[in-house]
Design an enzyme around this catalytic site. Structure first.
Site, PDB file in Angstrom:
ATOM      1  N   PHE A  69      -6.201  25.078   3.532  1.00 46.91           N
ATOM      2  CA  PHE A  69      -4.985  25.666   2.957  1.00 46.91           C
ATOM      3  C   PHE A  69      -5.186  27.179   2.893  1.00 46.91           C
ATOM      4  O   PHE A  69      -6.266  27.641   2.514  1.00 46.91           O
ATOM      5  CB  PHE A  69      -4.758  25.150   1.532  1.00 46.91           C
ATOM      6  CG  PHE A  69      -4.285  23.724   1.447  1.00 46.91           C
ATOM      7  CD1 PHE A  69      -2.948  23.430   1.191  1.00 46.91           C
ATOM      8  CD2 PHE A  69      -5.175  22.666   1.608  1.00 46.91           C
ATOM      9  CE1 PHE A  69      -2.515  22.116   1.108  1.00 46.91           C
ATOM     10  CE2 PHE A  69      -4.744  21.351   1.518  1.00 46.91           C
ATOM     11  CZ  PHE A  69      -3.408  21.072   1.265  1.00 46.91           C
ATOM     12  N   GLU A 105     -13.277  21.905   7.704  1.00 49.37           N
ATOM     13  CA  GLU A 105     -13.507  20.741   6.826  1.00 49.37           C
ATOM     14  C   GLU A 105     -12.621  19.579   7.258  1.00 49.37           C
ATOM     15  O   GLU A 105     -11.411  19.746   7.386  1.00 49.37           O
ATOM     16  CB  GLU A 105     -13.170  21.120   5.381  1.00 49.37           C
ATOM     17  CG  GLU A 105     -14.125  22.133   4.798  1.00 49.37           C
ATOM     18  CD  GLU A 105     -13.542  22.884   3.595  1.00 49.37           C
ATOM     19  OE1 GLU A 105     -12.638  22.377   2.925  1.00 49.37           O
ATOM     20  OE2 GLU A 105     -14.022  24.010   3.344  1.00 49.37           O
ATOM     21  N   GLU A 136     -16.174  27.569   2.522  1.00 51.62           N
ATOM     22  CA  GLU A 136     -15.265  28.449   3.264  1.00 51.62           C
ATOM     23  C   GLU A 136     -15.943  29.729   3.721  1.00 51.62           C
ATOM     24  O   GLU A 136     -15.628  30.265   4.781  1.00 51.62           O
ATOM     25  CB  GLU A 136     -14.031  28.770   2.413  1.00 51.62           C
ATOM     26  CG  GLU A 136     -12.978  27.667   2.383  1.00 51.62           C
ATOM     27  CD  GLU A 136     -13.340  26.518   1.460  1.00 51.62           C
ATOM     28  OE1 GLU A 136     -14.298  26.664   0.660  1.00 51.62           O
ATOM     29  OE2 GLU A 136     -12.678  25.464   1.529  1.00 51.62           O
ATOM     30  N   ASP A 194      -4.297  29.258   0.852  1.00 51.35           N
ATOM     31  CA  ASP A 194      -4.665  29.722  -0.500  1.00 51.35           C
ATOM     32  C   ASP A 194      -6.184  29.927  -0.604  1.00 51.35           C
ATOM     33  O   ASP A 194      -6.654  30.771  -1.351  1.00 51.35           O
ATOM     34  CB  ASP A 194      -4.244  28.687  -1.543  1.00 51.35           C
ATOM     35  CG  ASP A 194      -2.812  28.223  -1.352  1.00 51.35           C
ATOM     36  OD1 ASP A 194      -1.962  28.590  -2.166  1.00 51.35           O
ATOM     37  OD2 ASP A 194      -2.544  27.511  -0.362  1.00 51.35           O
ATOM     38  N   PHE A 195      -6.933  29.143   0.156  1.00 53.77           N
ATOM     39  CA  PHE A 195      -8.399  29.219   0.069  1.00 53.77           C
ATOM     40  C   PHE A 195      -8.946  30.476   0.754  1.00 53.77           C
ATOM     41  O   PHE A 195     -10.149  30.729   0.701  1.00 53.77           O
ATOM     42  CB  PHE A 195      -9.061  27.968   0.675  1.00 53.77           C
ATOM     43  CG  PHE A 195      -8.552  26.655   0.165  1.00 53.77           C
ATOM     44  CD1 PHE A 195      -7.814  26.578  -1.019  1.00 53.77           C
ATOM     45  CD2 PHE A 195      -8.800  25.483   0.859  1.00 53.77           C
ATOM     46  CE1 PHE A 195      -7.318  25.359  -1.474  1.00 53.77           C
ATOM     47  CE2 PHE A 195      -8.315  24.263   0.402  1.00 53.77           C
ATOM     48  CZ  PHE A 195      -7.571  24.204  -0.756  1.00 53.77           C
ATOM     49  N   HIS A 229      -1.694  25.655  -3.727  1.00 52.69           N
ATOM     50  CA  HIS A 229      -1.699  25.040  -2.393  1.00 52.69           C
ATOM     51  C   HIS A 229      -0.398  25.290  -1.641  1.00 52.69           C
ATOM     52  O   HIS A 229      -0.059  24.531  -0.734  1.00 52.69           O
ATOM     53  CB  HIS A 229      -1.926  23.527  -2.495  1.00 52.69           C
ATOM     54  CG  HIS A 229      -3.346  23.134  -2.758  1.00 52.69           C
ATOM     55  ND1 HIS A 229      -3.962  23.355  -3.959  1.00 52.69           N
ATOM     56  CD2 HIS A 229      -4.277  22.538  -1.964  1.00 52.69           C
ATOM     57  CE1 HIS A 229      -5.210  22.897  -3.908  1.00 52.69           C
ATOM     58  NE2 HIS A 229      -5.430  22.402  -2.703  1.00 52.69           N
TER      59      HIS A 229
END
Ligand SMILES: Cc1ncc(C[n+]2csc(CCOP(=O)(O)OP(=O)(O)O)c2C)c(N)n1
Lengths: 326, 344
Positions: free
Chosen positions: A83, A29, A60, A85-86, A129
């Site tokens: 990130f 992205e 994702e 976290d994703f 994040h």
């Protein structure tokens, strides 16, 4: 040697591999025209064009799924998840798909891809994040997990990851992007599964990863100067494969072990290493191994709060000093 | 639906539309029957405790797998679900390899390391069966992206059920494939049920795939999934479009599974008469009549029937005689070096 930033090392590492091999393609992205949210991919689109450096939708699962399908059929994709976290949004691919395809197919399929991501705290982004997700990945059979701490390691380990025939999770620390280090000219290729002794020492071994590495180095300098304690600092660099030889060798020399993790305490990689050392080198130890970690809490956003939960040089100094001098 | 029209055109002597040709028709018949017999056998073997674990049969859905596979060229790639025996057989993987895997034998496709829900045969373009609903739609996009990038002409074909259309990966993959114009064909086998729940109870639109196609600027395509000729022609069109660089297709094939969701499911939730109604439209029955309409003799049909039965019998015996896998494969192929070591 010229100095470059960790951020520029990412760009140089990707460019090095894309120049070398036309099968290396890159997707994520905002990575192409915009150059990435961390500006860690600036110029790649201009250099390699829209067929090789591709902007994706905010999808994702599609990013990692497509990377896998491309890898299975002959490309060598590098996929960026903005990130770390994703990872939770596309964890199916990380936990169920990439790492299991070879085994389930009895060796028929392959998955040579790299997932790059911004990992770790220090930017005051709060609990969704800022996480360090290496432990999420380390526990899964079939994945490799790498987290460099310096620009030269970024380039070398990224090259090794791209050339590796297995899926590699490549964790770039967000707080390290602006940091600088010396990097030689020319092609750089490192090896996965190799820890690096960054500072030799006699009295204790400190194991660290990513952002915790410069903190451990700073702590070691202060322990020497202020307390006469001479610490060996080992940059673990790669959790899978794990260089237990270097780690056990260091413990055999210093007889004391400290691990510094930027993670909630429970089930951290340090626990795994402590368990290996307890199993295989118990009689090398002169005292209990000590884990220095974040507490088992989500990461807070305010700087005053975030700063106290991450291990700092002070905390490392304190833990080592108390353990060695009582 | 296109069906009624195609069937009318297929009547001999009425300006019939025999673009398919006898050889292909016989192949289509044989393939459907092979799937039927092999799956029926899998069920029998389960009752004898020779097939273990779970298995999801496609009895009644053979026309979809067959029609799409018969329209593929060598090198085209298929991505299937846990209900993937049919698609795997349709690409030419032997009955013995598939039954062997279901029976956990060393002669199985993956020597017992995959199981019923994870059939892979790269040599046949069968790029895996995926047991996490929807996971393989993005993966098929990636394979199609490679074809686009390298200028290869193969198409990636991805099979899934109606229930899958409600998972995020479905929507991510459709948008991704559409914006990148990928040579991928998504095939929804709408058999009216997820596991046990009618799809209509949990989906906001009547046609779970086709009614969403417009969201991704794709054509709305609903076909009769029990008529292998309709399926075959639809597949040809979609593959030609993909090969021409005109992007993905999403096809909803209406069909029905004769058995429960998995071997553990007696399918008590079905309304009375529904199964019987669909059995009148059994794809194999339809196709046998089709062959006769086109002048294929009973004798030729009987020969194919006997052939396929023998093939399945022989495969069964071979599997029964095959050894269990050796334990030393347990730790092979976790990593590309062939082993499982994660540390030195
Ligand atoms: C992510 C995920 N959720 C749930 C399941 C459990 N599950 C297995 S099959 C199935 C139903 C799938 O229905 P559909 O897509 O219509 O396929 P069909 O079985 O009808 O062929 C479910 C819910 C799963 N395997 N993966």
């Amino acid at each position: 040697m010229p100095e470059i930033t960790y951020r520029d090392a990412v760009i140089r590492g990707i460019a090095q591999e894309m120049t070398r091999d036309n099968d290396v393609v890159f997707l994520g992205e905002d990575v192409a025209k915009a150059g990435g949210v961390f500006k860690a991919t600036v110029g790649l689109y201009e250099q390699f064009g829209p067929l090789r450096v591709r902007d994706t939708p905010i999808s994702e699962q599609a990013i990692l799924g497509a990377a896998m399908g491309a890898a299975m059929t002959g490309l060598k994709p590098i996929a960026e998840i903005m990130f770390s976290d994703f990872f939770a949004v596309c964890f199916d691919y990380i936990a169920n798909e990439f790492p299991k395809s070879r085994y389930m197919s009895n060796g028929q399929t392959k998955c040579p891809l790299v997932v790059r991501t911004g990992n770790g705290a220090g930017s005051r982004f709060g609990a969704q994040h800022s996480q360090s997700v290496e432990n999420w990945c380390m526990m899964i059979p079939g994945l490799k997990v790498v987290a460099p701490s310096s620009p030269v390691d970024v380039i070398g380990l990224l090259a090794a990851a791209v050339r590796d025939p297995d899926p590699v999770i490549f964790l770039e620390h967000k707080s390290l992007y602006p940091t600088k280090g010396e990097v030689p000219d020319g092609e750089i290729v490192d090896r996965l599964g190799t820890a690096k002794i960054l500072r030799p020492g006699r009295d204790a071994t400190i194991l660290a990863l990513a952002l915790m590495v410069p903190r451990a180095l700073e702590a070691a300098e202060r322990l020497k100067a202020e307390h006469g304690i001479d610490c060996e600092v080992v940059d673990v660099r790669s959790l899978v494969p794990l260089d237990t030889q270097t780690i056990l060798g260091s413990v055999a020399k210093t007889h004391r072990l400290f691990t510094v993790e930027e993670n909630p305490r429970l089930c951290g990689w340090g626990a795994e290493i402590v368990s290996i050392v307890a199993d295989e080198a118990f009689y090398d130890l002169d005292g209990p191994p000590v884990r220095i970690t974040t507490p088992h809490i989500p990461l807070p956003a305010a700087d005053i709060l975030e700063d106290i939960v991450l291990p700092t040089p002070e905390r490392i100094v304190d833990a080592v000093r108390r353990s060695l001098q009582g | 639906m296109a069906t009624a029209q195609n069937r009318a055109q297929a009547v001999p002597g009425s300006g019939l539309n025999d673009d398919i040709g006898e050889d292909k028709r016989l192949a289509i018949y044989r393939s459907q029957l092979r799937i039927r017999e092999a799956e029926q056998r899998a069920y029998d073997l389960f009752l004898q405790n020779l097939v273990k674990g779970t298995s999801h049969l496609s009895l009644g859905q053979e026309a979809v797998a067959t029609g799409f596979a018969e329209a593929m060229q060598k090198g085209d790639l298929s991505f299937c679900t846990y209900r993937g025996h049919a698609h795997t057989l349709a690409r030419g993987v032997s009955v013995e390899k598939v039954l062997g895997e279901l029976m956990q034998r060393d002669n199985g496709l993956m020597r017992g390391k995959g199981g019923s829900m994870h059939l892979t045969s790269e040599a046949h373009g069968v790029m895996g069966s995926y047991a996490i609903i929807g996971a393989h739609l993005p993966i098929a996009c990636g394979a199609a992206w490679r074809a686009q990038y390298k200028g290869d002409k193969d198409v990636s074909v991805c099979f899934f059920g109606d229930g899958t259309t409600n998972i995020g990966a479905f929507h991510e993959a459709l948008n991704f494939a559409a914006v990148w114009k990928l040579p991928v064909v998504f095939v929804c086998e709408n058999n009216l049920y997820m596991e046990y729940t009618p799809i209509g109870d949990v989906t906001a639109v009547p046609h779970p795939a086709a009614d969403r196609a417009a969201s991704y600027s794709l054509e709305r395509i609903v076909i009769d999934g029990n008529d292998a000729d309709v399926v075959y022609r639809t597949a040809q069109k979609a593959y030609a479009k993909a090969r021409a660089g005109e992007g993905p297709s999403l096809i909803e094939a209406l069909t029905y599974r004769h058995s429960g969701h998995s071997r553990a499911d007696p399918a008590k939730y079905r309304p009375e008469g529904e199964l019987e109604k669909w059995k009148e439209r059994d794809p194999i029955k339809i196709y046998r009549e089709r062959l006769k309409q086109f002048g294929v003799s009973d004798k030729v049909i009987a020969e194919i029937d006997a052939d396929v039965r023998k093939e399945v019998d022989d495969a069964t015996e071979a599997c029964k005689a095959a050894p269990m896998p050796p334990l030393d494969i347990l730790t092979t192929d976790v990593y590309a070096d062939g082993g499982w070591a994660w540390r030195n």
